[in-house]
Design a protein around this motif. Structure first.
Motif, mmCIF file in Angstrom:
data_model
loop_
_atom_site.group_PDB
_atom_site.id
_atom_site.type_symbol
_atom_site.label_atom_id
_atom_site.label_comp_id
_atom_site.label_asym_id
_atom_site.label_seq_id
_atom_site.Cartn_x
_atom_site.Cartn_y
_atom_site.Cartn_z
ATOM 1 N N PRO A 1 5.869 34.772 22.559
ATOM 2 C CA PRO A 1 6.865 34.290 23.524
ATOM 3 C C PRO A 1 6.468 34.678 24.951
ATOM 4 N N ALA A 2 7.051 33.959 25.919
ATOM 5 C CA ALA A 2 6.700 34.183 27.338
ATOM 6 C C ALA A 2 6.826 35.651 27.752
ATOM 7 N N PRO A 3 7.881 36.367 27.326
ATOM 8 C CA PRO A 3 7.980 37.771 27.756
ATOM 9 C C PRO A 3 6.790 38.619 27.287
ATOM 10 N N VAL A 4 6.180 38.244 26.141
ATOM 11 C CA VAL A 4 5.015 39.000 25.656
ATOM 12 C C VAL A 4 3.825 38.773 26.599
ATOM 13 N N TRP A 5 3.597 37.502 26.959
ATOM 14 C CA TRP A 5 2.498 37.207 27.902
ATOM 15 C C TRP A 5 2.714 37.983 29.196
ATOM 16 N N PHE A 6 3.935 37.931 29.684
ATOM 17 C CA PHE A 6 4.256 38.573 30.963
ATOM 18 C C PHE A 6 4.040 40.089 30.863
ATOM 19 N N SER A 7 4.536 40.677 29.765
ATOM 20 C CA SER A 7 4.421 42.136 29.597
ATOM 21 C C SER A 7 2.957 42.555 29.482
#
Lengths: 375, 223
Positions: A338-344
């Motif tokens: 998910p996007a939050p994983v990429w961002f993190s």
């Protein structure tokens, strides 16, 4: 403007390649492990999350959705009588055995309700008409089962727990954590096929709340009327199923350890290469100080080098992870990021590289600009 | 007003349990437009004095003024600021940035000194031209001869118009003919640009261009 930081990095291309490769490897390791973790865990609750039931009634202490236990099916009437319940139906989840053409036997976790369309089961069809399940000894099995039970298609016959069954079609995306094939059949048929356990019994009650109903209040009321059962909201039940596998299989620990290993590898490689590079360029940093540069000027220089390594390393690591997706899918697994994983992970990579540069910060803080006078 | 002024400079180093005194109360001045040569045998304290005058090293005792500004010898960042504004260095080993070409070496020094924008590039180019290196402006240091490297180093030192130029054995790594050309450059920087130049050297040719020659021995200056 002259970018000394970048020029220093590119001046020694082999070292630069090693630094960026180290970061890319760490990013790829972390993203692929986290992606596989989410992919596996999503299997454990994918069905719960796709059934439009706000509340699930289970037998006491059922650990996860696949390990269902029976309780009287008449309890559904108590639930239906509660104000705020729009619809409540029994759901049977049970293990049955499929006898394969090659003589082997394979288990299948079977979902059975009376009205599949009302509960969006299965939510995606590859072939067949779900209404056929009401017409007799018919079943749907998910297409992902091919890896376990071999090729099958609508119209094929299989013996399932001693009953000759015909495939009415194939679903898509219905999976279990253990990769056991998922099947769908009529509620009464499932009861008959496992009558010892399920005669007059169900394993779950699915509850759809009326529009505007307070879910927590409804849950509490159902719990009050069925004190010997457990009642969960959809998210609670999905999380309980996920947590069961995370805690009991070591998959969670494995994911944490691999992520920690990825971070360690990244930090060590970046710190080591940046530190060695700093030591090799120590006279240049001394020159920067001698011509009036401050420690902050040199920190900025090292920080920029770390940032370049982080951005390039992340980009390459991310591309490698995306390139892995078809290969992972070919062995029946999924990478879910998910996007939050990429961002993190992107943010973590920058932090990891700046942390690594910190080792060099300590060194340059103590550079004596007088060293430029030594031969 | 002298561009460099040192009064009663004492420098001691701790070596194990012993304190070794390198400079024993040295005083000197360098005026604008003046070339001063500082000669002395190895270990006499000449490079130590150069570092103190260049605000790189703090003396144990004594006072230093650069272009009229007293140096706060206890504050490293204040010393860095003085170096940035008033002093240019030329080193024996050139100490150019190997990843930057000749022009960029000068540009980067200007960046460190706080220059920005188009003026920065123009000034860098002006000094590269003044050193007759226009045709080598985009060469990396590894592709330059020793004399060319030293001329880039001088251009870098002069960028930003410092009042004082300090050179440590600037001809030590050059052959005799190139060394003479480099010394003539120092002379013209003093005469034409009004810089105060202090050259620490073993090279007797420096006397030919120097206004004054100071000899340092055992931590004391003998005129």
């Amino acid at each position: 403007m002259v970018d000394l930081a970048l020029r220093m990095l590119l001046h020694d291309r082999l070292r630069f390649f090693i630094t960026v490769s180290g970061v890319a490897f760490a990013v790829n390791l972390i993203l692929s492990q986290v992606g596989l973790f989410f992919g596996l865990i999503s299997n454990s609750s994918v069905i719960v999350r796709n059934i439009p039931a706000e509340i699930w009634v289970t037998s006491k202490n059922t650990p996860n959705v696949d390990f269902a236990q029976a309780f009287p099916e008449a309890y559904v009437q108590r639930v239906r009588s509660i104000p705020g319940v729009q619809r409540a139906d029994n759901l049977i989840v049970t293990f049955l055995n499929i006898h394969l053409p090659n003589g082997a036997t394979e288990g299948t976790v079977t979902y059975a309700v009376e009205d599949f369309q009302a509960w969006n089961l299965p939510w995606k069809l590859e072939s067949g008409d779900i209404r056929d399940l009401r017409r007799g000894n018919f079943m749907f099995t998910d297409a992902s089962a091919v890896r376990r039970i071999g090729a099958f298609q609508a119209g094929d016959y299989r013996e399932v727990s001693g009953v000759r069954m015909r495939y009415a079609g194939r679903s898509l995306g219905a999976t279990s954590f253990t990769t056991t094939p998922v099947s769908f059949m009529d509620y009464r048929l499932a009861q008959r096929m496992n009558s010892n356990l399920l005669e007059g019994n169900t394993t779950y009650i699915l509850v759809k709340a009326a529009p505007g109903a307070n879910i927590q209040a409804l849950k509490a009321e159902i719990q009050r009327r069925l004190p010997h059962n457990d009642v969960y909201t959809r998210n609670e039940w999905a999380k309980r199923s996920d947590d069961y596998w995370i805690k009991n299989t070591g998959i969670g620990l494995n994911a944490y350890l691999t992520v920690a290993l990825g971070i360690l590898v990244g930090v060590v490689i970046v710190a080591q290469t940046l530190y060695t590079s700093t030591m090799e360029h120590i006279k240049e940093f001394g020159t920067v100080k001698a011509i009036g540069g401050s420690n902050a000027d040199i920190y900025r220089l090292l920080g920029r080098q770390a940032l370049v390594a982080a951005v390039l390393g992340f980009a390459i690591g991310a591309l490698l992870t995306l390139a892995m997706e078809p290969g992972v899918a070919a062995i029946g697994l999924r990478l879910i990021l998910p996007a939050p994983v990429w961002f993190s992970v992107a943010l973590g990579t920058v932090f990891m590289c700046l942390l690594s540069a910190g080792v060099s910060f300590r060194k340059v803080a103590n550079i004596d600009p007088g060293l430029v006078f030594r031969s | 007003m002298p561009v460099l002024e040192a009064s009663d400079i004492v420098k001691e180093y701790q070596e194990g349990r012993n304190r070794t005194r390198i400079l024993h109360g040295v005083s000197l001045t360098v005026e604008p437009g003046e070339v001063v040569a500082l000669e002395g045998p190895s270990g006499s304290g000449k490079t130590t004095l150069l570092q103190i005058l260049g605000c790189i090293l703090s003396p144990t005792e004594g006072r230093v003024k650069v272009n009229g500004e007293p140096a706060d010898l206890s504050d490293a960042s204040a010393l860095a600021e003085l170096r940035k504004r008033h002093i240019g260095f030329v080193f024996q080993q050139f100490n150019l940035f190997p990843s930057l070409n000749a022009l960029e070496n000068v540009q980067y020094a200007l960046q460190v000194k706080g220059h920005r924008g188009r003026g920065l590039k123009e000034e860098a180019r002006r000094w590269i031209e003044a050193m007759e290196l226009s045709d080598r402006a985009h060469y990396l240091p590894r592709d330059l001869s020793g004399g060319q490297k030293q001329r880039v180093a001088i251009a870098r030192a002069m960028a930003g118009n410092p009042a004082a130029l300090l050179a440590d054995e600037p001809t030590a790594n050059l052959d005799s003919q190139v060394g003479t050309q480099v010394l003539q450059l120092f002379r013209s920087l003093a005469t034409d640009h009004g810089r105060g130049v202090l050259i620490v050297t073993h090279d007797p040719k420096v006397r030919d261009i120097a206004d004054r020659v100071l000899r340092i021995r055992d931590g004391l200056i003998h005129a």
